[in-house]
Design a protein around this motif. Structure first.
Motif, mmCIF file in Angstrom:
data_model
loop_
_atom_site.group_PDB
_atom_site.id
_atom_site.type_symbol
_atom_site.label_atom_id
_atom_site.label_comp_id
_atom_site.label_asym_id
_atom_site.label_seq_id
_atom_site.Cartn_x
_atom_site.Cartn_y
_atom_site.Cartn_z
ATOM 1 N N ALA A 1 0.955 -1.121 -0.037
ATOM 2 C CA ALA A 1 0.200 -0.379 -0.317
ATOM 3 C C ALA A 1 1.283 1.772 -0.407
ATOM 4 O O ALA A 1 2.106 1.538 0.170
ATOM 5 C CB ALA A 1 -0.176 0.014 0.967
ATOM 6 N N ARG A 2 -0.022 2.392 -0.090
ATOM 7 C CA ARG A 2 1.047 3.657 -0.635
ATOM 8 C C ARG A 2 0.866 4.112 1.203
ATOM 9 O O ARG A 2 0.578 3.524 2.084
ATOM 10 C CB ARG A 2 0.093 4.391 -0.992
ATOM 11 C CG ARG A 2 0.859 5.744 -0.949
ATOM 12 C CD ARG A 2 -0.521 6.860 -1.784
ATOM 13 N NE ARG A 2 -1.959 6.594 -1.556
ATOM 14 C CZ ARG A 2 -2.019 7.881 -1.347
ATOM 15 N NH1 ARG A 2 -1.660 9.410 -0.830
ATOM 16 N NH2 ARG A 2 -3.578 7.940 -1.093
ATOM 17 N N CYS A 3 1.998 4.830 1.454
ATOM 18 C CA CYS A 3 2.351 5.328 2.674
ATOM 19 C C CYS A 3 3.160 7.158 3.032
ATOM 20 O O CYS A 3 3.316 7.190 1.688
ATOM 21 C CB CYS A 3 3.179 4.361 3.326
ATOM 22 S SG CYS A 3 4.781 4.666 2.280
ATOM 23 N N PHE A 4 3.473 6.814 4.060
ATOM 24 C CA PHE A 4 3.643 8.475 4.058
ATOM 25 C C PHE A 4 5.412 8.679 4.411
ATOM 26 O O PHE A 4 5.909 7.334 5.265
ATOM 27 C CB PHE A 4 3.379 9.198 5.308
ATOM 28 C CG PHE A 4 3.675 10.561 5.567
ATOM 29 C CD1 PHE A 4 3.329 11.599 5.059
ATOM 30 C CD2 PHE A 4 4.563 10.580 6.647
ATOM 31 C CE1 PHE A 4 3.824 12.649 5.348
ATOM 32 C CE2 PHE A 4 4.986 11.827 6.420
ATOM 33 C CZ PHE A 4 4.559 13.051 6.060
ATOM 34 N N GLY A 5 6.183 9.234 3.760
ATOM 35 C CA GLY A 5 7.632 9.379 3.482
ATOM 36 C C GLY A 5 8.081 10.021 3.541
ATOM 37 O O GLY A 5 7.762 11.275 3.508
ATOM 38 N N GLU A 6 9.442 10.007 4.326
ATOM 39 C CA GLU A 6 9.812 11.638 4.891
ATOM 40 C C GLU A 6 11.596 11.341 3.768
ATOM 41 O O GLU A 6 12.268 10.219 3.961
ATOM 42 C CB GLU A 6 10.396 11.541 6.306
ATOM 43 C CG GLU A 6 9.045 12.265 7.395
ATOM 44 C CD GLU A 6 9.505 12.072 8.859
ATOM 45 O OE1 GLU A 6 10.142 12.233 8.649
ATOM 46 O OE2 GLU A 6 8.550 11.664 9.690
ATOM 47 N N TYR A 7 11.794 12.010 3.232
ATOM 48 C CA TYR A 7 12.715 12.547 2.388
ATOM 49 C C TYR A 7 14.159 12.993 2.657
ATOM 50 O O TYR A 7 14.559 13.773 3.213
ATOM 51 C CB TYR A 7 12.640 12.233 1.133
ATOM 52 C CG TYR A 7 11.446 11.601 0.548
ATOM 53 C CD1 TYR A 7 11.492 10.236 -0.460
ATOM 54 C CD2 TYR A 7 9.855 11.624 0.443
ATOM 55 C CE1 TYR A 7 10.683 9.572 -0.958
ATOM 56 C CE2 TYR A 7 9.494 10.678 0.327
ATOM 57 C CZ TYR A 7 9.342 9.600 -0.722
ATOM 58 O OH TYR A 7 8.845 8.747 -1.293
ATOM 59 N N ARG A 8 15.395 13.361 2.584
ATOM 60 C CA ARG A 8 16.183 13.406 2.591
ATOM 61 C C ARG A 8 17.462 13.568 1.697
ATOM 62 O O ARG A 8 17.700 12.748 1.383
ATOM 63 C CB ARG A 8 17.141 13.498 4.169
ATOM 64 C CG ARG A 8 18.148 14.478 3.852
ATOM 65 C CD ARG A 8 19.228 14.811 6.108
ATOM 66 N NE ARG A 8 18.112 14.686 6.587
ATOM 67 C CZ ARG A 8 18.100 13.986 7.313
ATOM 68 N NH1 ARG A 8 18.130 12.817 7.487
ATOM 69 N NH2 ARG A 8 17.268 14.322 8.500
#
Length: 92
Positions: free
Chosen positions: A14-21
């Motif tokens: 499933a789609r999820c919430f991601g944090e990127y750097r």
């Protein structure tokens, strides 16, 4: 990438919430259109960045600070590119 070859912490379908750097310029961003082993392109460096944190999408319960009018940059999303359409679109 971890020892098993996974590029992201989340490995579900499933789609999820991601944090990127971005490792090149340190630019950070968040996306509610994050997927397992799929990256998003940094708008400054034009390199693919994989999320360092991911979690399930949850209802905001009144604490939602996201902008619903903000468009998802499909041209920077590996999932959108592989599907050929907006990755957040519901499939029936």
């Amino acid at each position: 990438m971890d020892a098993t070859g996974n590029k992201t912490p989340y490995q579900g379908a499933a789609r999820c919430f991601g944090e990127y750097r971005c490792p090149k310029c340190n630019r950070t961003w968040m996306s509610g259109n994050s997927w397992a082993n799929t990256g998003q392109q940094c708008t400054r460096c034009d390199i693919v960045v994989y999320p360092h944190k991911q979690r399930a999408l949850e209802k905001p319960d009144g604490l939602d600070k996201s902008d619903p009018t903000k468009k998802h940059p499909q041209e920077l999303c590996q999932k959108c590119q592989s599907l050929g359409y907006f990755c957040g679109r519901k499939q029936w």
